[in-house]
Design an enzyme around this catalytic site. Structure first.
Site, PDB file in Angstrom:
ATOM      1  N   GLU A 219       0.789  -1.232   0.000  1.00 28.62           N
ATOM      2  CA  GLU A 219       0.000   0.000   0.000  1.00 28.62           C
ATOM      3  C   GLU A 219       0.825   1.288   0.000  1.00 28.62           C
ATOM      4  OE1 GLU A 219      -3.114  -0.105   2.951  1.00 28.62           O
ATOM      5  OE2 GLU A 219      -4.209  -1.642   1.831  1.00 28.62           O
TER       6      GLU A 219
ATOM      7  N   GLU B  36      -6.139  -7.757  -0.694  1.00 33.48           N
ATOM      8  CA  GLU B  36      -6.859  -7.538   0.569  1.00 33.48           C
ATOM      9  C   GLU B  36      -8.299  -7.165   0.267  1.00 33.48           C
ATOM     10  OE1 GLU B  36      -5.330  -4.801   3.449  1.00 33.48           O
ATOM     11  OE2 GLU B  36      -3.248  -5.485   3.223  1.00 33.48           O
TER      12      GLU B  36
END
Length: 449
Positions: free
Chosen positions: A191, A294
């Site tokens: 991320e 995710e």
């Protein structure tokens, strides 16, 4: 000589093994080698939490505590359960500090392999693919707590020296796992966010790929985009044939109303489909397979039936579009995990008391309110563009205070003997599971019970 025939490979827009198409269906092992406060129930970042244990119990005992936590968080019984769910992959997030000593650059610690190898060996035994995920890098790749930042700034993208240390680390890891077929891929950095320099972003990935390929030609390499891996506009295509792309899917961040039972399910599906479609565009852009690394949400006992329908709507988009997926997360202290310690366990008793005075949602809300208060009291109101990054910096200050006021006092009430028993709360026989979510997973993995 190693047999590479059973390595997962990129083939066009698909993943394949021995020429047969495969979708990754699995979980992330969040808050294991990179503690996340809301998931583990303890305020602070990974480094702050460990420092608090060392200050209360001493360095040696703190090391013993976390060694036990890391080696006992998962065991064979967990893998028997994973096999019963039919999943075939496990994303393993880890903190760079298990390999790099900030005071001794260029020298690698080996303790990280002790813990990763423990899980990778179980993955191999139970034929579940491990995907190695560097979840925290020096300086922080984004401004939030889950990259273990102490500043609330993504400094990793500001300093080439920090990036060079991670480039070297991935070469070190690739040497170690180059012949391990049950390690499916290397997830380079989790991320990234607030990256402003496209040249720096692309150069980093190019250099990492080149460093890995000095030692390892076989493993897949996952590239993640900007803005918490939802924006790929900065990234140039790469030539390496074993590169694939990873996005994360939390559509409720921009549309919180989708988490309310009042919203019509068909309307929620429309919102999800629109958000997912934008992410899916990267498959056509790069002509490579994609992985939803995710997806998930905080699970509440009184809402579990409704919440499983939300997860179903997200998983359905993955399945309908031939997209591999990993639920976040497998096990934690009763937050997002399908497996969690029972309420009567020592860990849950401790975190239950802490949650009476601290939780992550309040931390975020207070951070935003403090930015507004500071601006309105001493300056002029700030724009939303200024407010967004500033609240992360405010929260790092709050986290330091919360560790002192909302964590250390609770630890000081526990004797060392009591504290040392806390990790046992994560043993399989001390845990329970969300059966509703398990049934949903089995539906997509085609496992019957």
């Amino acid at each position: 000589m190693a047999d590479y025939s059973n390595f997962v490979q990129v083939s066009g827009e698909d993943f394949t093994v021995n020429g047969e198409k495969i979708l990754f269906r699995g979980f992330g092992l969040g808050t294991w080698m990179n503690l996340e406060h809301f998931m583990i129930g303890l305020p602070g970042t990974d480094t702050m939490i460990k420092k608090a244990f060392a200050e209360v119990y001493g360095e040696e005992r703190s090391t013993q505590f976390f060694d036990r936590f890391l080696l006992e968080f998962m065991d064979e019984r967990d893998f028997v359960y994973l096999k019963s769910l039919g999943v075939n992959s496990l994303r393993l997030p880890f903190n760079y500090k298990y390999f790099i000593d900030d005071q001794q650059p260029g020298r690698y610690k080996e303790e990280g392999f002790v813990y990763l190898d423990h899980i990778v060996a179980l993955c191999e035994k139970y034929e579940i693919y491990a995907i190695l995920d560097l979840h925290s890098v020096p300086g922080g790749q984004n401004p939030d707590w889950h990259c273990d930042t102490a500043s609330g700034l993504p400094l990793f993208w500001e300093y080439a020296a920090l990036r060079e240390s991670v480039i070297g680390l991935w070469g070190h890891i690739a040497r170690h796992y180059r012949n391990q077929a049950w390690v499916a891929a290397y997830d380079i950095v989790n991320e990234p966010s607030m990256v402003t320099n496209a040249a720096v972003f692309n150069e980093f990935y190019q250099k990492v790929i080149a460093e890995i390929r000095k030692y390892d030609q076989q493993h897949i390499i996952f590239i993640e985009g900007n803005h918490f891996t939802t924006d790929f506009s900065m990234l140039d295509p790469v030539e390496d044939p074993q590169v694939a792309y990873e996005f994360h899917f939390y559509p409720f961040v921009d549309e919180p109303a989708v988490l309310t039972p009042e919203m019509d399910r068909e309307r929620r599906k429309e919102i999800f489909a629109a958000a997912f479609g934008k992410l899916l565009d990267i498959r056509a852009k790069y002509k490579r397979p994609v992985w939803c690394g995710e997806l998930g949400l905080v699970l509440e006992p009184e809402q579990i039936g409704f919440q499983v329908t939300i997860i179903e709507d997200m998983l359905e988009l993955c399945e309908a579009n031939d997209v591999s997926w990993a639920l976040w997360t497998y096990k934690d202290a009763a937050c997002m995990g399908i497996v969690y310690p029972r309420k009567e366990t020592p860990w849950r008793q401790l975190t239950g008391r802490i949650r009476e005075i601290w939780n992550q949602q309040q931390e975020q809300e207070k951070g935003e309110a403090l930015v507004d208060h500071m601006a309105e009291t001493y300056f002029q109101p700030v724009s939303s563009e200024q407010r967004y990054p500033l609240q992360f910096r405010m929260r790092t200050i709050m986290q330091a205070i919360c560790v002192e006021q909302n964590l250390k006092p609770f630890l000081q009430e526990l004797s060392w003997e009591e504290a040392y028993q806390l990790p046992a709360s994560f043993h399989w026989d001390q845990c329970e599971q969300w059966d509703e979510l398990a049934d949903l997973v089995r539906r997509y993995t085609a496992v019957s019970v």
